[in-house]
Design a protein around this motif. Structure first.
Motif, short mmCIF file in Angstrom:
data_model
loop_
_atom_site.label_atom_id
_atom_site.label_comp_id
_atom_site.label_asym_id
_atom_site.label_seq_id
_atom_site.Cartn_x
_atom_site.Cartn_y
_atom_site.Cartn_z
N GLN A 1 -10.91 -7.04 -12.49
CA GLN A 1 -10.47 -7.28 -11.02
C GLN A 1 -9.16 -6.85 -10.70
N VAL A 2 -8.78 -6.03 -9.91
CA VAL A 2 -7.41 -5.77 -9.46
C VAL A 2 -7.00 -5.82 -7.90
N GLN A 3 -6.00 -6.32 -7.43
CA GLN A 3 -5.88 -6.53 -6.12
C GLN A 3 -4.61 -5.41 -5.91
N LEU A 4 -4.92 -4.85 -4.78
CA LEU A 4 -3.85 -3.64 -4.31
C LEU A 4 -3.36 -4.15 -2.98
N VAL A 5 -1.89 -3.77 -2.77
CA VAL A 5 -1.32 -3.99 -1.58
C VAL A 5 -0.33 -2.80 -1.33
N GLU A 6 -0.87 -2.00 -0.38
CA GLU A 6 0.06 -0.96 0.04
C GLU A 6 1.39 -1.30 1.11
N SER A 7 2.48 -0.70 1.11
CA SER A 7 3.60 -0.82 1.92
C SER A 7 4.16 0.33 2.09
N GLY A 8 5.10 0.57 2.94
CA GLY A 8 6.08 1.69 3.23
C GLY A 8 5.48 2.76 4.38
N GLY A 9 4.46 2.30 5.00
CA GLY A 9 3.89 3.27 6.08
C GLY A 9 4.94 3.05 7.49
N GLY A 10 4.61 3.81 8.27
CA GLY A 10 5.54 3.88 9.68
C GLY A 10 5.44 4.97 10.43
N LEU A 11 6.33 5.03 11.34
CA LEU A 11 6.53 6.32 12.17
C LEU A 11 7.61 7.20 11.59
N VAL A 12 7.27 8.44 11.53
CA VAL A 12 8.35 9.34 11.14
C VAL A 12 8.17 10.76 11.98
N GLN A 13 9.26 11.35 12.17
CA GLN A 13 9.10 12.98 12.88
C GLN A 13 8.64 13.82 12.04
N PRO A 14 8.19 14.88 12.61
CA PRO A 14 7.67 16.11 11.61
C PRO A 14 8.72 16.59 10.86
N GLY A 15 8.87 16.81 9.54
CA GLY A 15 9.68 17.27 8.69
C GLY A 15 10.21 16.14 7.85
N GLY A 16 9.93 14.77 8.29
CA GLY A 16 10.50 13.70 7.65
C GLY A 16 9.77 13.37 6.32
N SER A 17 10.52 12.43 5.82
CA SER A 17 9.89 11.71 4.69
C SER A 17 9.51 10.21 4.65
#
Length: 116
Positions: A1-17
């Motif tokens: 078993q492995v547990q996964l937690v994502e982070s780092g999403g959000g709102l960004v303008q076109p062309g952004g990173s």
């Protein structure tokens, strides 16, 4: 078993990173192939990128090739997705995936919205 937690999403303008992270726990992270998938509203979940257990091989969907980079740090039990030159069509919930011996494990997802 492995547990996964994502982070780092959000709102960004076109062309952004943005850089997404996926922290793994509960099993031997370095044994798993890792990947990122995404699901936009009203659409099926689709493959984005994947990386082998060693990090020696990477794979990308045509729609993100040249803009996104997948990587992993087995010492930190973490997989990353660096997303550059973002477009409105990249808007979706992004899911981290771990695969071993035909078994798939998923994180809860992180929202990425590309909008001006």
């Amino acid at each position: 078993q492995v547990q996964l937690v994502e982070s780092g999403g959000g709102l960004v303008q076109p062309g952004g990173s943005l850089r997404l992270s996926c922290a793994a726990s509960g099993s031997t992270f370095s044994s798993y192939a890792m990947g990122w998938f995404r699901q936009a509203p009203g659409k099926e979940r689709e493959f984005v990128a994947a990386i082998s257990w060693s990090g020696g091989s990477t794979y990308y969907a045509d729609s993100v090739k040249g803009r996104f980079t997948i990587s992993r740090d087995n010492a930190k039990n973490t997989t990353y997705l660096q997303m550059n030159s973002l477009k409105s069509e990249d808007t979706a919930v992004y899911y981290c995936n771990a695969r071993l011996d035909g078994r798939d494990f998923w994180g809860q997802g992180t929202q990425v919205t590309v909008s001006s």
